[in-house]
Scaffold this motif. Structure first.
Motif, PDB file in Angstrom:
ATOM      1  N   ILE A  47      51.663  37.245  34.910  1.00 56.20           N
ATOM      2  CA  ILE A  47      50.307  37.537  34.430  1.00 56.20           C
ATOM      3  C   ILE A  47      49.529  38.304  35.504  1.00 56.20           C
ATOM      4  N   PHE A  48      48.972  39.428  35.109  1.00 56.75           N
ATOM      5  CA  PHE A  48      48.175  40.205  36.047  1.00 56.75           C
ATOM      6  C   PHE A  48      47.005  40.845  35.305  1.00 56.75           C
ATOM      7  N   TYR A  49      46.010  41.311  36.090  1.00 50.48           N
ATOM      8  CA  TYR A  49      44.836  41.991  35.550  1.00 50.48           C
ATOM      9  C   TYR A  49      44.748  43.355  36.207  1.00 50.48           C
ATOM     10  N   GLU A  50      44.427  44.356  35.424  1.00 54.53           N
ATOM     11  CA  GLU A  50      44.391  45.717  35.948  1.00 54.53           C
ATOM     12  C   GLU A  50      42.955  46.226  35.951  1.00 54.53           C
ATOM     13  N   PHE A  51      42.560  46.836  37.064  1.00 54.36           N
ATOM     14  CA  PHE A  51      41.216  47.383  37.190  1.00 54.36           C
ATOM     15  C   PHE A  51      41.275  48.652  38.036  1.00 54.36           C
ATOM     16  N   GLU A  52      40.812  49.762  37.448  1.00 55.34           N
ATOM     17  CA  GLU A  52      40.807  51.068  38.110  1.00 55.34           C
ATOM     18  C   GLU A  52      42.178  51.429  38.668  1.00 55.34           C
ATOM     19  N   GLY A  53      43.225  51.187  37.854  1.00 49.71           N
ATOM     20  CA  GLY A  53      44.589  51.590  38.195  1.00 49.71           C
ATOM     21  C   GLY A  53      45.319  50.664  39.131  1.00 49.71           C
ATOM     22  N   ARG A  54      44.673  49.574  39.563  1.00 50.86           N
ATOM     23  CA  ARG A  54      45.326  48.636  40.474  1.00 50.86           C
ATOM     24  C   ARG A  54      45.464  47.280  39.777  1.00 50.86           C
ATOM     25  N   LYS A  55      46.566  46.590  40.136  1.00 44.97           N
ATOM     26  CA  LYS A  55      46.876  45.314  39.486  1.00 44.97           C
ATOM     27  C   LYS A  55      46.567  44.169  40.437  1.00 44.97           C
ATOM     28  N   TYR A  56      45.994  43.063  39.833  1.00 45.70           N
ATOM     29  CA  TYR A  56      45.595  41.916  40.640  1.00 45.70           C
ATOM     30  C   TYR A  56      46.071  40.635  39.964  1.00 45.70           C
ATOM     31  N   CYS A  57      46.373  39.640  40.820  1.00 47.69           N
ATOM     32  CA  CYS A  57      46.653  38.320  40.258  1.00 47.69           C
ATOM     33  C   CYS A  57      45.350  37.752  39.693  1.00 47.69           C
ATOM     34  N   GLU A  58      45.467  36.698  38.901  1.00 53.27           N
ATOM     35  CA  GLU A  58      44.293  36.156  38.211  1.00 53.27           C
ATOM     36  C   GLU A  58      43.222  35.693  39.189  1.00 53.27           C
ATOM     37  N   ARG A  59      43.617  35.013  40.254  1.00 56.20           N
ATOM     38  CA  ARG A  59      42.644  34.489  41.209  1.00 56.20           C
ATOM     39  C   ARG A  59      41.863  35.613  41.877  1.00 56.20           C
ATOM     40  N   ASP A  60      42.566  36.631  42.385  1.00 52.87           N
ATOM     41  CA  ASP A  60      41.881  37.700  43.102  1.00 52.87           C
ATOM     42  C   ASP A  60      41.027  38.561  42.174  1.00 52.87           C
ATOM     43  N   PHE A  61      41.491  38.724  40.946  1.00 56.72           N
ATOM     44  CA  PHE A  61      40.689  39.495  40.003  1.00 56.72           C
ATOM     45  C   PHE A  61      39.355  38.791  39.743  1.00 56.72           C
ATOM     46  N   HIS A  62      39.404  37.453  39.567  1.00 52.35           N
ATOM     47  CA  HIS A  62      38.170  36.693  39.358  1.00 52.35           C
ATOM     48  C   HIS A  62      37.230  36.822  40.533  1.00 52.35           C
ATOM     49  N   VAL A  63      37.807  36.668  41.738  1.00 54.30           N
ATOM     50  CA  VAL A  63      36.989  36.719  42.938  1.00 54.30           C
ATOM     51  C   VAL A  63      36.341  38.088  43.125  1.00 54.30           C
ATOM     52  N   LEU A  64      37.126  39.148  42.838  1.00 51.56           N
ATOM     53  CA  LEU A  64      36.648  40.503  43.120  1.00 51.56           C
ATOM     54  C   LEU A  64      35.773  41.087  42.013  1.00 51.56           C
ATOM     55  N   PHE A  65      36.123  40.809  40.756  1.00 54.61           N
ATOM     56  CA  PHE A  65      35.495  41.570  39.672  1.00 54.61           C
ATOM     57  C   PHE A  65      34.867  40.739  38.554  1.00 54.61           C
ATOM     58  N   ALA A  66      35.422  39.563  38.258  1.00 54.14           N
ATOM     59  CA  ALA A  66      34.922  38.815  37.102  1.00 54.14           C
ATOM     60  C   ALA A  66      33.562  38.203  37.398  1.00 54.14           C
ATOM     61  N   PRO A  67      32.566  38.360  36.515  1.00 51.42           N
ATOM     62  CA  PRO A  67      31.236  37.764  36.743  1.00 51.42           C
ATOM     63  C   PRO A  67      31.275  36.248  36.532  1.00 51.42           C
ATOM     64  N   CYS A  68      30.373  35.552  37.186  1.00 56.99           N
ATOM     65  CA  CYS A  68      30.242  34.111  37.010  1.00 56.99           C
ATOM     66  C   CYS A  68      29.148  33.823  35.988  1.00 56.99           C
TER      67      CYS A  68
END
Length: 344
Positions: A47-68
């Motif tokens: 499972i991964f999340y992609e943002f601006e052409g780069r792939k992130y694990c779920e934890r790092d994607f939340h920390v970097l991009f997902a709003p709280c």
């Protein structure tokens, strides 16, 4: 495409024969290169999340991009509600008064609170001292129409019989459909429906009107003082407690419970402050239970044949009176000598 012409998207190196290759959306990766762009760890369960052409694990994607979410503090994945200078889960963005979800119905900002249209109208109504229509949520300038426990503009409804537009004088009556016994489903659907009638049509129905609330009486009727009443609305004019079938006393067009009738109009014992049961002694402009009329000094019971004197608005027997100082006796003797009336 041959193996020699394929290259890893990350390291741009080629692939060895029989080497495992990761294909993600048409892009090829070495297994050791297909990792999170932040922590460089393999993706758990793929499972991964992609943002601006780069792939992130779920934890790092939340920390970097997902709003709280501003309410629960959790990361918002999927649909994000942006409102009140914050981010929200759709189910967390609710009216701060009634807790209704606002994501799809819209909201109004009121004193830095997100309110639904209905609650915002109620707040405005409270500020201006007016009512709010339960249908259009607008303020009601005139007297409201009351229907099924809610308040409305009268013009939202028409008379069930003549279809004239209604106002606050409309009457609500439970419908009594005349269905056949075998048409039970239709009967149950409308058994508890209420209908509205203009005054003229309602008066033709012969439904009694409560003398207190001026609403139709559908259940038990109390008839008193020349009017009809809901059981719970026929109350004592003094303490406002319902009689609920108990005896009432009438005076000048008003109804009283036994205690307050005697308290206001006599026959309440001066000593025990209870309704005088049976015979009543009246003396010194007061009422007394027979057993409570006694000398205020020696507590000897007095009868209708007893001679007594008034002292401090209370009876004193002749024996105790003679023990008073001569000056006091002289003053009492000069005052009017009270005599006890016979029991009534």
């Amino acid at each position: 495409m041959t193996l020699e012409s394929m290259f890893c998207t990350r390291c741009s190196e080629g692939f060895e024969p029989h080497e495992k290759i990761v294909n993600s959306n048409g892009e090829l990766w070495h297994t050791q290169c297909f990792v999170c762009a932040q922590c460089f760890r393999p993706f758990q369960d793929g499972i991964f999340y992609e943002f601006e052409g780069r792939k992130y694990c779920e934890r790092d994607f939340h920390v970097l991009f997902a709003p709280c979410c501003n309410k629960c503090g959790e990361f918002v994945i999927g649909r994000v509600i942006k409102a009140m200078a914050a981010s929200w889960h759709p189910q967390c963005f609710c009216c701060q008064l009634c807790n209704k979800e606002l994501a799809d119905s819209g909201f109004i900002r009121n004193q830095n609170r997100a309110l639904c249209h209905s609650c915002n109208a109620k707040v405005k109504a409270q500020e201006t001292g007016r009512y709010v229509c339960a249908k259009c949520h607008g303020l009601i300038d005139e007297e409201p129409l009351r229907f099924r426990g809610e308040l409305f503009h009268g013009y939202h409804f028409n008379c069930t019989t003549c279809s004239v537009e209604l106002d606050s004088t409309a009457r609500e009556v439970k419908s009594r459909p005349g269905y056949a016994a075998n048409d039970m489903l239709s009967y149950l659907k409308q058994k508890y429906n209420n209908e509205l009638y203009c005054l003229r049509c309602h008066d033709k129905m012969g439904v009694p009107i409560c003398g207190a609330c001026r609403r139709p009486i559908e259940e038990r009727v109390v008839t008193a003082l020349g009017k009809n009443w809901h059981v719970e609305h026929f109350v004592c004019a003094k303490c406002e407690k319902p009689f609920l079938g108990h005896r009432h006393y009438e005076n000048r067009g008003l109804a009283y419970c036994e205690t307050h009738y005697h308290q206001l109009f006599g026959n309440l014992c001066f000593i025990c402050n209870q309704v005088c049961a049976g015979d009543v002694f009246t003396a010194l402009n007061k009422a007394w239970c027979v057993e409570h009329f006694s000398c205020t000094v020696c507590d000897q019971k007095l009868t209708q044949k007893s001679k007594f004197y008034e002292y401090d608005e209370k009876p004193v027997c002749k024996k105790c009176y003679e023990k008073f100082p001569s000056e006091l006796r002289q003053r009492l003797r000069e005052s009017h000598e009270n005599t006890l009336k016979k029991p009534v």
